[in-house]
Design a protein around this motif. Structure first.
Motif, PDB file in Angstrom:
ATOM      1  N   ALA A  95       2.178  -9.700  -1.304  1.00 55.98           N
ATOM      2  CA  ALA A  95       0.960  -9.261  -1.109  1.00 55.98           C
ATOM      3  C   ALA A  95       1.695  -7.461   0.294  1.00 55.98           C
ATOM      4  O   ALA A  95       1.302  -6.338  -0.042  1.00 55.98           O
ATOM      5  CB  ALA A  95       0.683  -9.866   1.048  1.00 55.98           C
TER       6      ALA A  95
ATOM      7  N   TRP B 187       1.338  -3.661  -1.297  1.00 57.05           N
ATOM      8  CA  TRP B 187       0.729  -2.421  -0.466  1.00 57.05           C
ATOM      9  C   TRP B 187       1.991  -1.786  -0.430  1.00 57.05           C
ATOM     10  O   TRP B 187       1.810  -0.954  -0.356  1.00 57.05           O
ATOM     11  CB  TRP B 187       0.853  -3.050   1.158  1.00 57.05           C
TER      12      TRP B 187
ATOM     13  N   SER C 123      -5.373 -10.412   2.368  1.00 56.85           N
ATOM     14  CA  SER C 123      -4.382  -9.810   1.550  1.00 56.85           C
ATOM     15  C   SER C 123      -5.050  -8.292   1.038  1.00 56.85           C
ATOM     16  O   SER C 123      -5.204  -6.804   1.178  1.00 56.85           O
ATOM     17  CB  SER C 123      -2.440  -9.531   1.022  1.00 56.85           C
ATOM     18  N   THR C 124      -5.344  -8.832  -0.384  1.00 57.61           N
ATOM     19  CA  THR C 124      -6.239  -7.955  -1.151  1.00 57.61           C
ATOM     20  C   THR C 124      -7.831  -7.274  -0.920  1.00 57.61           C
ATOM     21  O   THR C 124      -7.901  -6.334  -0.672  1.00 57.61           O
ATOM     22  CB  THR C 124      -6.239  -8.855  -2.276  1.00 57.61           C
TER      23      THR C 124
ATOM     24  N   TYR D   2      -6.599  -4.143   2.224  1.00 60.22           N
ATOM     25  CA  TYR D   2      -5.885  -3.100   1.025  1.00 60.22           C
ATOM     26  C   TYR D   2      -7.033  -2.466   0.382  1.00 60.22           C
ATOM     27  O   TYR D   2      -7.644  -1.122   1.429  1.00 60.22           O
ATOM     28  CB  TYR D   2      -5.050  -3.029   0.253  1.00 60.22           C
TER      29      TYR D   2
END
Length: 418
Positions: free
Chosen positions: A92, A96, A145-146, A149
């Protein structure tokens, strides 16, 4: 926990080795292809990747060499949890660090690799050793997390990527749950099959052993009855011969009851029946065996009524009475009943040697016999008391031993009042 054998250890290590290779490849691939990636970001990603991969590889190497003995199992669970969480967090973080500098094509490729990582993590954590909410949370970490983002860094593909990531994660989490439940059912079925196999083995061993005793006794007493020089000794031998045949009949009857209970072939026909009638019939049938054993059977009159299957109630109570006649070592057995909070307790009380404390916990287990008190013809598969309890429970009742009774023993059969 079940032990982890060498084959399972090798399979586990190979599965995680693939995950390790995928982790290293994806990270260095993006370090190399993202042209605008700052040098500091690239160095940080490379250092963390190498360090984490070295730790992961070391743990797998130790596991392969040690063959993951049973005492290491808890340690393996902790290691796997740390690896999954660590790999998820680093993946993750790298997403980023690199994606803001990637092209749209590279971002889509990163989403594809993320989906592949989630799929492989699902396979790794399907194993029963990895079940639990901690592992499910780790599995969802990378898709979440994706999604975050692409919510922060919106572009033309943000909406379909978010939808794909959520659907992909949800699918694999659901698949993992289904697979784990299937594995659990398979383990339970295997355990039940092994228990049934062991029970059959114990049953056959008990049958071959216990049937020999009354048969040998019958042969001996038959020979004595023929060869004894005087009438008194012949009569005694005939009495013992009758007891031996009675023991064989008891064994076969108990065996048939056990097999019917195991097949669940017995369906109780519940009706209102007088407890005194049940007691009288059982005492009448048990009288010959009691007389040969030198035991007086006493039926206590009662006006209580039962809600039970008369035949099953008589068989269950008969097992308790037969047990007292055969093994109590006393001179008198009392059979009566008393009301007890909407139920009726049928009691079988003897004045014999009682039940040793060591025998009480397992007395109603199948294939278990109490201590040998020198019974002349012991017999039995250790099924009588177990069958009595199972028959009672078929009628919403129970059977047991009164632990407070001191002079002899007091067994009881409790059934709903009629």
């Amino acid at each position: 926990m079940p032990a982890m054998n060498a084959k399972a250890t090798t399979r586990d290590v190979s599965t995680q080795a693939v995950a390790l290779a995928l982790f290293v490849f994806v990270n260095f691939f993006f370090i190399r292809v993202v042209a605008r990636l700052p040098a500091l970001n690239a160095m940080l990603m490379a250092a963390l990747t190498v360090s984490f991969a070295a730790i992961w590889a070391g743990l797998l190497f130790w596991r392969l060499l040690s063959r993951a003995v049973a005492s290491d199992r808890d340690r393996i669970v902790r290691q796997d949890t740390g690896i999954i969480w660590g790999g998820t967090a680093l993946s993750a973080l790298f997403f980023w660090l690199s994606m803001p500098f990637a092209t749209e094509g590279q971002r889509m490729l990163a989403v594809f690799f993320t989906a592949a990582t989630v799929a492989h993590t699902t396979l790794v954590t399907i194993r029963p050793i990895d079940a639990g909410p901690v592992r499910r949370a780790a599995l969802l970490g990378l898709p979440i997390s994706t999604v975050l983002y692409f919510l922060v860094h919106r572009d033309a593909y943000s909406v379909p990527v978010i939808f794909f990531s959520v659907a992909n994660a949800w699918s694999f989490v659901t698949l993992r749950g289904v697979a784990q439940r299937s594995l659990a059912r398979a383990r339970d079925a295997r355990r039940e099959a092994e228990q049934a196999r062991d029970a059959r083995t114990r049953f056959l061993a008990a049958a071959s052993h216990d049937l020999q005793q009354p048969l040998q006794a019958a042969r001996l007493f038959f020979d004595q009855a023929i060869r004894a020089p005087d009438a008194r000794r012949r009569q005694a031998a005939i009495g013992h011969l009758t007891r031996a045949f009675d023991a064989m009949e008891h064994l076969l009857t108990g065996t048939l009851d056990h097999l019917r209970l195991e097949r669940q072939d017995i369906a109780p026909a519940i009706e209102r029946v007088a407890a005194g009638t049940v007691i009288a019939r059982v005492v009448e049938r048990s009288e010959p065996a009691a007389r040969l054993a030198g035991i007086g059977l006493v039926a206590v009159a009662t006006s209580a009524a039962l809600s039970a299957d008369p035949a099953l109630a008589e068989r269950a109570l008969g097992n308790l009475v037969a047990n007292a006649v055969r093994h109590s070592g006393g001179r008198r057995v009392l059979v009566g009943a008393r009301r007890r909070r909407g139920r009726v307790r049928l009691c079988v009380i003897d004045d014999g040697h009682g039940i040793p404390d060591a025998d009480r916990a397992t007395l109603f287990d199948e294939f278990v016999q109490g201590s040998d008190h020198g019974d002349h013809i012991r017999g039995g598969f250790g099924l009588g008391l177990a069958s009595a309890r199972r028959l009672a429970r078929l009628m919403d009742g129970d059977a047991g031993l009164d632990p407070k009774w001191e002079r002899g023993s007091a067994f009881w059969l409790e059934l709903p009042a009629g």
